[in-house]
Design an enzyme around this catalytic site. Structure first.
Site, short mmCIF file in Angstrom:
data_model
loop_
_atom_site.label_atom_id
_atom_site.label_comp_id
_atom_site.label_asym_id
_atom_site.label_seq_id
_atom_site.Cartn_x
_atom_site.Cartn_y
_atom_site.Cartn_z
N GLU A 1 -2.88 -27.78 -80.57
CA GLU A 1 -3.65 -28.70 -79.73
C GLU A 1 -5.14 -28.45 -79.82
OE1 GLU A 1 -2.21 -27.76 -75.81
OE2 GLU A 1 -3.63 -26.14 -75.62
N CYS B 1 -3.87 -23.54 -71.87
CA CYS B 1 -3.70 -23.65 -73.32
C CYS B 1 -2.23 -23.59 -73.69
CB CYS B 1 -4.49 -22.56 -74.05
SG CYS B 1 -3.91 -20.89 -73.79
#
Ligand code: SF4
Length: 344
Positions: free
Chosen positions: A92, A330
């Site tokens: 990501e 995250c």
């Protein structure tokens, strides 16, 4: 023959690739400019390059730029992107606009092997290192690429666990022939692997931030297992005496959890640890991860920490929460793979 991927190569590496065809270093610079300054994804579209070089290059290489396949936008305009590399690894990227400071947070690995228990990426497991090209592509292939002026290596993965590709990516980001982002606007974040930190500080001018979590070794080790082998106190000493210490920003990131690491005892520990070191501290809110009952410290508590640290002569700041409504911890995008809009 597998074609070479150009994105992520330094100008020296591009020259090595084209030199056997009789081409010169200035041609390598033009190729680097076409990829890193213009994001041109097809060799046949490279401008100012002799046709004979285009033909030569097209036979042995591809550009290697690729788009994210999903994205999610937060109410504060933070955008999270999900990529899948050519060999199928998910990772990501987060874009954070903020008046004149537009930051991309890049991943360095798909997942992570450091096993920090509060981290969604840690839970996702380790699926491999990203190449320098995969890292640079995260800056070049998002919709907001043209406005990016800061890059932070704070996405999935531990950068010092993929040092070779991090060093190369930093070079591409900061070089005149590359993205020309000032080294002062590039920050690598680590939980700390001493040899990697030392190498990085000696061979790069970019900023470094160490995730601290607690000033007490035993407590830190419970949340950041790397502490057992690479104590934060040892890394702090390396940071203090590193080359260009005054020119670059060296800092600690302190994610604050209510009732866990926000007591007066922790505050005193931070003061003892950082006083006179010249290292600044960024206080960050905790973004809860599914399955973890902890919550962030209050804004008042964070301001109290900041005030006390600053009045003790330690440079401190409170960072605002970004993207809290879109799984901002995250690893949540790739780990959960939920609530996406498919990118066009
Ligand atoms: S906090 Fe960082 S180092 Fe720890 S598991 Fe998560 S991504 Fe890896």
């Amino acid at each position: 023959m597998d074609k070479k991927i150009l994105c992520g190569l330094t100008v020296e590496e591009i020259f090595t690739l084209i030199e056997p065809g009789g081409f010169q270093n200035r041609h390598a610079v033009l190729i680097a400019n076409a990829i890193y300054k213009k994001s041109i994804s097809s060799i046949t579209d490279f401008p100012k390059i002799p046709k004979v070089l285009i033909k030569f290059l097209d036979e042995i290489a591809i550009v290697g730029l690729y788009s994210p396949f999903a994205s999610e936008i937060s109410s504060d305009k933070t955008v999270k992107y999900l990529f899948t590399s050519t060999d199928g690894k998910y990772f990501e990227t987060v874009y954070m606009p903020d008046s004149r400071r537009n930051t991309v947070c890049v991943s360095t690995q798909s997942g992570c092997r450091m096993g920090c228990p509060f981290c969604a990426t840690g839970e996702y497991g380790f699926h491999g290192n990203l190449t320098a090209g995969d890292i640079i592509n995260q800056v070049l292939s998002i919709q907001e690429a043209g406005s990016v002026n800061h890059v932070v290596f704070m996405g999935m993965g531990e950068p010092m666990d993929n040092l070779k590709n991090i060093m190369k990516a930093c070079k591409v980001l900061t070089s005149e022939w590359g993205l020309t982002i000032s080294a002062g606007n590039v920050t690598v974040s680590t939980v700390g692997k001493t040899p990697g930190v030392k190498f990085f500080l000696e061979n790069s001018e970019c900023n470094l931030t160490l995730s601290l979590f607690s000033p007490f070794s035993e407590e830190r080790a419970g949340v950041i297992p790397a502490e057992k082998r690479y104590p934060a106190a040892e890394i702090l000493e390396i940071m203090r005496y590193s080359p260009n210490m005054k020119k670059r920003r060296l800092s600690m990131a302190y994610v604050m959890m209510k009732g866990v690491n926000d007591s007066e005892r922790h505050l005193d520990g931070l003061k003892k640890m950082l006083k006179g070191s010249g290292i600044r501290i960024n206080l960050l809110p905790y973004h809860p991860v599914k399955g973890n009952v902890n919550v962030s410290s209050s804004a008042e508590k964070m301001q109290h920490f900041k005030h006390e640290l600053v009045t003790s002569g330690i440079s401190a700041s409170v960072r605002k929460s970004r993207g809290a409504d879109i799984s901002a911890a995250c690893g949540l995008l790739a780990a959960g793979m939920i609530n996406y809009k498919t990118c066009n």
